[in-house]
Scaffold this active site. Structure first.
Site, PDB file in Angstrom:
ATOM      1  N   GLU A   4       0.589  -2.632  12.634  1.00 44.90           N
ATOM      2  CA  GLU A   4       0.859  -4.070  12.548  1.00 44.90           C
ATOM      3  C   GLU A   4       1.314  -4.681  13.872  1.00 44.90           C
ATOM      4  OE1 GLU A   4       1.937  -4.127   7.789  1.00 44.90           O
ATOM      5  OE2 GLU A   4       3.554  -3.917   9.247  1.00 44.90           O
TER       6      GLU A   4
ATOM      7  N   LYS B  60       2.794   0.464  16.162  1.00 45.85           N
ATOM      8  CA  LYS B  60       3.959   0.507  15.277  1.00 45.85           C
ATOM      9  C   LYS B  60       3.985   1.810  14.491  1.00 45.85           C
ATOM     10  CE  LYS B  60       6.076  -2.022  11.409  1.00 45.85           C
ATOM     11  NZ  LYS B  60       5.949  -3.193  10.499  1.00 45.85           N
ATOM     12  N   GLN B  61       2.809   2.251  14.047  1.00 43.84           N
ATOM     13  CA  GLN B  61       2.747   3.371  13.113  1.00 43.84           C
ATOM     14  C   GLN B  61       1.369   3.999  13.150  1.00 43.84           C
ATOM     15  OE1 GLN B  61       3.176   0.188  10.087  1.00 43.84           O
ATOM     16  NE2 GLN B  61       2.066   1.586   8.774  1.00 43.84           N
TER      17      GLN B  61
ATOM     18  N   TRP C 163       0.830  -1.210   0.000  1.00 40.03           N
ATOM     19  CA  TRP C 163       0.000   0.000   0.000  1.00 40.03           C
ATOM     20  C   TRP C 163       0.862   1.257   0.000  1.00 40.03           C
ATOM     21  CZ3 TRP C 163      -2.234   2.779   4.734  1.00 40.03           C
ATOM     22  CH2 TRP C 163      -1.365   2.694   5.824  1.00 40.03           C
ATOM     23  N   ASP C 164       2.147   1.094   0.280  1.00 42.13           N
ATOM     24  CA  ASP C 164       3.097   2.207   0.253  1.00 42.13           C
ATOM     25  C   ASP C 164       2.946   3.022  -1.028  1.00 42.13           C
ATOM     26  OD1 ASP C 164       3.871   0.094   1.962  1.00 42.13           O
ATOM     27  OD2 ASP C 164       5.962   0.722   1.948  1.00 42.13           O
TER      28      ASP C 164
END
Length: 777
Positions: free
Chosen positions: A495, A608-609, A352-353
């Site tokens: 994640e 994580k993000q 998806w980046d």
């Protein structure tokens, strides 16, 4: 690392190192990598070193080593390596006295230069300069030039150079060896074929010698070994004479569109004729052509930042350089890998980046390339259908990791070590990280709203929307107790939280995907019956539409609690809270896994993000500032930014919320993931999404450019130490130049078509015709 080497036209265009350190080879191999989107080459040195990673990749040439492994980009035969002896002493910087060492990548010209003075055991001193480029114009060409000048006395030089197919991907050999041949005692050629995908590669190289400007033909002989062919050259060079060695190489494959239908003999012939042409032109002519190509890129896409710290200007140019060299703009059957073409990390797969972090750069800067990247997703629909069917769903369930068009899911199943069990950790992303289908739909919508490209939508875009919405309608699970539709057992963008129910990002994006598909269904049925009929026949839209209408408003969408916090998922806010200071201050990502395994991390309020923050960024008009502020203040302290994708999202949102200082700090941290002082972060390749995120920080964040509901909004907010930023964008096919200072916003329409453009600033509509200037304060 040195960041201030450039001056005049090259100021803030030079990335440099001034000391050789064999412990940190990966740093410059990655950040100084060369490429053109067709191929990428890590900038390993000509001479070999323990710990180096010599990678050459050609986009879209995936191969699968074994049935129990996933497909990956194979490491192509190396043409950059050489063995150099001077008076029988092998060049090795770890064992010799080196004076005035410097290696630079010129982002403006795309040329890599390394120079130093080498002191031999016998007391002689040798000046050495190594130049290298990958042509941005002729996508097959690699050029090298080595200059050697003995300073004290005459020397005898031996050089062994050619094509080395004895390279692997982390030990895996993807090629069956083909024919090796020497033509006209000059041109070297090696054929190789991938073992499973049966792609033929032709690799050619040739050397040219001159001494003090006069062509010279040294004594030489050819050698061949398993997966290797080269020539051994012996030369005598007098004191103060300048030996120049040019090595010109090319790579062609049977996957190249222009070579489709060619058999292996045809590929040999085409590539051989081309290497002869390149040999005639020589290094200087070839690089001049490539430099002109780079000049055109910078003339069109450069961003000017006036900052108290010149690093900021270098950082955005570094990002643009890598965005160019990682992107296969030549072929819509290919997309961008998570490590670009600079390393073996993530096996060359697309995530998806691309759609969320990289595509916006191309939408605003080069819509033609953006369209090609979205056409890649359209071309992978067969794989998305295959994955959906295998999981018991309908429609397009896009793979978490994508490679060749028909592959479907290619995420590895097993990853790093579990510190508790000692076993490999299972990678669940390929099974249950499913928001990517909505991400592709969002990227499609974003592209259309910004470009107004009806042709794309008619051919591809509407179908992508309908097919992804079809997947979500089959994915929803009805909860009899609440009378709502849930999405259970998923991984959201965070994640560190696996097997969760009702991840807010996933649910909202699925809801948005279906809602927008309903809108386009109604629009097509009313205004474009031929397109509607084609898609209805293909996707059975009438039946699916009824499901959409029945389900969409019953999808559970997590709402803010009394403290205005939106639960990231059903259980996140119930999990244990620990002191994360140690991990927030970590030097390297993932240090929490020295103390906990993933199962334990799943039970802690740690992310994580960006997750909720990513939702606020993509669907920002659904949430008010008060809710965004409360959630930012809650979740950001719990976010370790262990994914390089995270910093840029938080930067843009911090800027939106008025935290100018934090936004700039986050931008600086994102800029330093690859380019900064940490010498090991880039060993496995560039962080491609973060590279796109740097551009978003500047343009979407500090520059304030956003597309909201199909409208252009420009609401800049510069960092305290910036006095000006100037950047180009495209909006509805017009090219705009935007200049922001502390006091004014100036927009000029460079297209000169007299078309009126409506944009929003401070909640008020403005009309741009040719040029407009607004006061910011």
């Amino acid at each position: 690392m040195i960041y201030n080497k450039g001056y005049n036209d090259f100021k803030n265009f030079i990335v440099a190192e001034d000391k050789f350190d064999a412990r940190y080879l990966g740093k410059c191999e990655t950040i100084m990598a060369l490429g053109n989107g067709y191929m990428g080459i890590r900038s390993s040195m000509e001479e070999r070193y323990v710990g180096e990673v010599r990678d050459t990749f050609v986009s879209g040439t995936f191969n699968k080593f074994h049935d129990n492994e996933v497909t990956e980009l194979p490491n192509v035969a190396d043409v950059t390596g050489m063995i150099i002896y001077i008076d029988n002493e092998k060049l090795n910087l770890t064992e010799s006295k080196i004076i005035d060492y410097e290696r630079t990548l010129n982002l403006r010209t795309g040329e890599l230069t390394r120079k130093f003075t080498y002191e031999c055991i016998n007391g002689n001193r040798i000046q050495m300069v190594f130049n290298r480029f990958v042509s941005i114009i002729d996508k097959h060409v690699i050029g090298q030039k080595i200059t050697i000048i003995p300073e004290i006395k005459d020397v005898e030089i031996n050089i062994q150079s050619g094509i080395n197919g004895q390279v692997t991907n982390f030990g895996v050999q993807h090629f069956a060896e083909g024919e090796k041949r020497l033509y006209d005692n000059k041109f070297l050629q090696m054929m190789e074929t991938t073992t499973q995908s049966k792609i033929d590669f032709a690799v050619n190289t040739v050397h040219k010698f001159s001494i003090s400007g006069k062509e010279y033909e040294p004594v030489s002989h050819v050698y061949m070994d398993r997966r290797k062919i080269g020539k051994d050259y012996n030369l005598s060079v007098k004191k103060d004479d300048k030996l120049c060695i040019e090595k010109i190489s090319n790579i062609y494959t049977s996957r190249d569109k222009e070579n489709e239908g060619l058999d292996i003999d045809g590929l040999k012939k085409v590539s051989y004729e081309k290497i002869k042409e390149s040999y005639t032109k020589g290094y200087d002519s070839l690089i001049e052509t490539s430099m002109n190509g780079w000049k055109a890129i910078w003339d069109k896409n450069d961003i000017i930042i006036k900052s108290q710290d010149d690093f900021d200007q270098l950082a955005i140019r570094f990002a643009i350089y890598h965005l160019v060299i990682m992107t296969p703009a030549h072929d819509n059957r290919m997309s961008i890998a998570a490590k670009g073409l600079t390393g073996e990390g993530y096996k060359g797969h697309t995530f998806w980046d691309t759609e969320v972090f990289i595509l916006p750069y191309f939408i605003y800067s080069n819509p033609k390339i953006a369209r090609s990247l979205l056409e890649y997703r359209y071309n992978t629909l067969p794989g998305a259908h295959k994955k959906a069917k295998a999981n018991g769903y309908e429609g397009a369930m896009f793979p978490w990791e994508s490679a060749w068009l028909e592959d479907g899911e290619v995420t590895p199943v097993w990853g790093g070590a579990d510190i508790i069990t000692g076993k490999s950790t299972k990678i669940w992303s390929g099974f249950i990280e499913q928001h990517i289908s909505a991400d592709v739909a969002f990227a499609t919508w974003q592209y259309y709203q910004i470009t107004d490209d009806d042709d794309f939508m008619n051919r591809y875009g509407y179908e992508l929307f309908m097919d992804t919405a079809k997947f979500w309608s089959s994915r929803l699970e009805y909860n009899e107790q609440t009378k709502e539709y849930n999405i259970k057992d998923v991984i959201g963008p965070d994640e560190y939280k696996e097997h969760v129910n009702n991840n807010a990002f996933t649910n909202y994006m699925a809801y948005w995907n279906i809602k927008t598909a309903i809108y386009y269904y109604d629009k097509l049925k009313e205004d474009s019956p031929s397109i509607y009929n084609r898609l209805n026949e293909k996707l059975k839209l009438d039946k699916v539409y009824r499901l959409w209408k029945n389900k969409v408003d019953k999808i559970y969408l997590p709402k803010p609690n009394k403290d205005l916090i939106i639960p990231q998922d059903d259980e996140y806010l119930k999990k244990k809270i620990i002191d994360l200071t140690k991990y927030k201050n970590q030097k390297n990502v993932g240090e929490i896994f020295r103390d906990y395994n993933l199962e334990q991390v799943n039970q802690i309020q740690v992310s994580k993000q960006a997750d909720i923050m990513a939702l606020f960024y993509l669907l920002e008009d659904l949430f008010g500032k008060e809710i965004k502020t409360a959630n930012y203040n809650y979740y950001e302290p719990k976010t370790l930014h262990d994914s390089s994708l995270s910093l840029s999202t938080h930067c843009v949102l911090a800027n939106d919320l008025g935290d100018n200082h934090k936004a700039y700090n986050l931008f600086s941290c994102a800029s330093r993931i690859d380019l900064g002082e940490n010498m090991t972060t880039s060993d496995h390749g560039i962080h491609a999404a973060s590279i796109g995120g740097i551009w978003q920080c500047v343009v979407n964040g500090f520059g304030g450019v956003r597309m909201l509901g199909g409208n252009l909004r420009i609401e800049p907010n510069l960092p305290d130490n910036w006095s000006e930023v100037k950047f180009p964008i495209y909006w509805h096919q017009d090219r705009l130049m935007i200049t922001v200072t502390k006091y004014k916003l100036e927009i000029e329409n460079l297209s000169k078509d007299n078309k009126q453009i409506v944009f929003i600033n401070k909640g008020k509509e403005h009309i741009l015709k040719n040029k407009i200037c607004l006061n910011i304060n």
